[in-house]
Scaffold this motif. Sequence first.
Motif, PDB file in Angstrom:
ATOM      1  N   MET A   1       0.851  -1.172   0.000  1.00  0.00           N
ATOM      2  CA  MET A   1       0.000   0.000   0.000  1.00  0.00           C
ATOM      3  C   MET A   1       0.895   1.232   0.000  1.00  0.00           C
ATOM      4  O   MET A   1       1.794   1.353   0.815  1.00  0.00           O
ATOM      5  CB  MET A   1      -0.883  -0.026   1.253  1.00  0.00           C
ATOM      6  N   ARG A   2       0.623   2.125  -0.922  1.00  0.00           N
ATOM      7  CA  ARG A   2       1.443   3.327  -1.032  1.00  0.00           C
ATOM      8  C   ARG A   2       1.064   4.380  -0.012  1.00  0.00           C
ATOM      9  O   ARG A   2       1.915   5.035   0.561  1.00  0.00           O
ATOM     10  CB  ARG A   2       1.331   3.899  -2.430  1.00  0.00           C
ATOM     11  N   CYS A   3      -0.251   4.575   0.192  1.00  0.00           N
ATOM     12  CA  CYS A   3      -0.645   5.618   1.142  1.00  0.00           C
ATOM     13  C   CYS A   3      -2.023   5.343   1.722  1.00  0.00           C
ATOM     14  O   CYS A   3      -2.815   4.594   1.160  1.00  0.00           O
ATOM     15  CB  CYS A   3      -0.613   6.989   0.483  1.00  0.00           C
ATOM     16  N   VAL A   4      -2.253   5.972   2.868  1.00  0.00           N
ATOM     17  CA  VAL A   4      -3.556   5.984   3.524  1.00  0.00           C
ATOM     18  C   VAL A   4      -4.028   7.427   3.458  1.00  0.00           C
ATOM     19  O   VAL A   4      -3.307   8.346   3.846  1.00  0.00           O
ATOM     20  CB  VAL A   4      -3.453   5.516   4.988  1.00  0.00           C
ATOM     21  N   LEU A   5      -5.237   7.629   2.959  1.00  0.00           N
ATOM     22  CA  LEU A   5      -5.798   8.974   2.805  1.00  0.00           C
ATOM     23  C   LEU A   5      -6.838   9.210   3.878  1.00  0.00           C
ATOM     24  O   LEU A   5      -7.686   8.354   4.137  1.00  0.00           O
ATOM     25  CB  LEU A   5      -6.438   9.112   1.417  1.00  0.00           C
ATOM     26  N   VAL A   6      -6.791  10.380   4.490  1.00  0.00           N
ATOM     27  CA  VAL A   6      -7.797  10.752   5.484  1.00  0.00           C
ATOM     28  C   VAL A   6      -8.286  12.163   5.169  1.00  0.00           C
ATOM     29  O   VAL A   6      -7.508  13.047   4.843  1.00  0.00           O
ATOM     30  CB  VAL A   6      -7.247  10.642   6.929  1.00  0.00           C
ATOM     31  N   GLY A   7      -9.615  12.317   5.229  1.00  0.00           N
ATOM     32  CA  GLY A   7     -10.218  13.631   5.048  1.00  0.00           C
ATOM     33  C   GLY A   7     -10.250  14.363   6.374  1.00  0.00           C
ATOM     34  O   GLY A   7     -10.596  13.782   7.401  1.00  0.00           O
ATOM     35  N   PHE A   8      -9.895  15.651   6.362  1.00  0.00           N
ATOM     36  CA  PHE A   8      -9.836  16.421   7.604  1.00  0.00           C
ATOM     37  C   PHE A   8     -10.493  17.782   7.411  1.00  0.00           C
ATOM     38  O   PHE A   8     -10.145  18.529   6.508  1.00  0.00           O
ATOM     39  CB  PHE A   8      -8.382  16.607   8.044  1.00  0.00           C
ATOM     40  N   ASN A   9     -11.479  18.077   8.283  1.00  0.00           N
ATOM     41  CA  ASN A   9     -12.144  19.376   8.221  1.00  0.00           C
ATOM     42  C   ASN A   9     -12.018  20.171   9.513  1.00  0.00           C
ATOM     43  O   ASN A   9     -12.650  21.196   9.682  1.00  0.00           O
ATOM     44  CB  ASN A   9     -13.623  19.194   7.865  1.00  0.00           C
ATOM     45  N   GLY A  10     -11.213  19.684  10.448  1.00  0.00           N
ATOM     46  CA  GLY A  10     -10.993  20.396  11.699  1.00  0.00           C
ATOM     47  C   GLY A  10     -11.902  19.964  12.839  1.00  0.00           C
ATOM     48  O   GLY A  10     -11.721  20.398  13.966  1.00  0.00           O
ATOM     49  N   SER A  11     -12.866  19.090  12.587  1.00  0.00           N
ATOM     50  CA  SER A  11     -13.794  18.658  13.631  1.00  0.00           C
ATOM     51  C   SER A  11     -13.163  17.580  14.513  1.00  0.00           C
ATOM     52  O   SER A  11     -12.132  16.987  14.178  1.00  0.00           O
ATOM     53  CB  SER A  11     -15.076  18.122  13.001  1.00  0.00           C
ATOM     54  N   ASP A  12     -13.802  17.306  15.649  1.00  0.00           N
ATOM     55  CA  ASP A  12     -13.310  16.277  16.563  1.00  0.00           C
ATOM     56  C   ASP A  12     -13.352  14.887  15.932  1.00  0.00           C
ATOM     57  O   ASP A  12     -12.437  14.084  16.117  1.00  0.00           O
ATOM     58  CB  ASP A  12     -14.119  16.270  17.857  1.00  0.00           C
ATOM     59  N   CYS A  13     -14.425  14.604  15.186  1.00  0.00           N
ATOM     60  CA  CYS A  13     -14.508  13.280  14.563  1.00  0.00           C
ATOM     61  C   CYS A  13     -13.468  13.149  13.444  1.00  0.00           C
ATOM     62  O   CYS A  13     -12.943  12.052  13.214  1.00  0.00           O
ATOM     63  CB  CYS A  13     -15.915  12.972  14.073  1.00  0.00           C
ATOM     64  N   ALA A  29       3.438   0.665   7.163  1.00  0.00           N
ATOM     65  CA  ALA A  29       4.595   1.400   6.627  1.00  0.00           C
ATOM     66  C   ALA A  29       4.227   2.178   5.370  1.00  0.00           C
ATOM     67  O   ALA A  29       4.934   2.160   4.372  1.00  0.00           O
ATOM     68  CB  ALA A  29       5.758   0.442   6.361  1.00  0.00           C
ATOM     69  N   ALA A  30       3.105   2.866   5.431  1.00  0.00           N
ATOM     70  CA  ALA A  30       2.614   3.658   4.298  1.00  0.00           C
ATOM     71  C   ALA A  30       2.683   5.146   4.649  1.00  0.00           C
ATOM     72  O   ALA A  30       2.778   5.518   5.815  1.00  0.00           O
ATOM     73  CB  ALA A  30       1.172   3.276   3.977  1.00  0.00           C
ATOM     74  N   ARG A  31       2.637   5.973   3.630  1.00  0.00           N
ATOM     75  CA  ARG A  31       2.560   7.422   3.855  1.00  0.00           C
ATOM     76  C   ARG A  31       1.135   7.788   4.245  1.00  0.00           C
ATOM     77  O   ARG A  31       0.191   7.136   3.833  1.00  0.00           O
ATOM     78  CB  ARG A  31       2.950   8.191   2.591  1.00  0.00           C
ATOM     79  N   LEU A  32       1.014   8.840   5.024  1.00  0.00           N
ATOM     80  CA  LEU A  32      -0.287   9.335   5.453  1.00  0.00           C
ATOM     81  C   LEU A  32      -0.574  10.623   4.703  1.00  0.00           C
ATOM     82  O   LEU A  32       0.156  11.605   4.847  1.00  0.00           O
ATOM     83  CB  LEU A  32      -0.300   9.577   6.963  1.00  0.00           C
TER      84      LEU A  32
END
Length: 151
Positions: A1-13, A29-32
Amino acid sequence: MRCVLVGFNGSDCALAAVLRARDIALERAARLHILSVATVPAFGFDACMDDVMEQQIAHCEAALQSLKARLPETRDMIRLSLRIGDPWREVVDYAAEYGAGEIVVGCRRQWFQRWPASRVVRRIVAHAPCAVTVVMNQRYAPLTSPRGAIA
């Protein structure tokens, strides 16, 4: 796996989703990749649109910088990105563009103790080119996307 993608909008969740995505990236051992999306208003006056977009972009940039300061131990493995558009579409397109192995998103509310109430999260799950993990109410709730099982 090359990367793990996460969406971030500033909220607690969204912060809980980032922390879960960081754990997944460290395990594999992937990029975030942390993506924040400034939403384009659906309608408005042209004179106000520039101000609204500047505020949206400034909010996203500030949220990403504060997040970067909270994750100093993983600074070398993190990529922060900001895009402008419809959040679900930008997350799905980004995942396809960078070959993400998994998308992690946060969701505050759920229907029937199981399904995310967020329209954005439901669309990401439906259209993602990879597995999706939805972090709900500070706990990890596995969902399956049409393209793969959730780890």
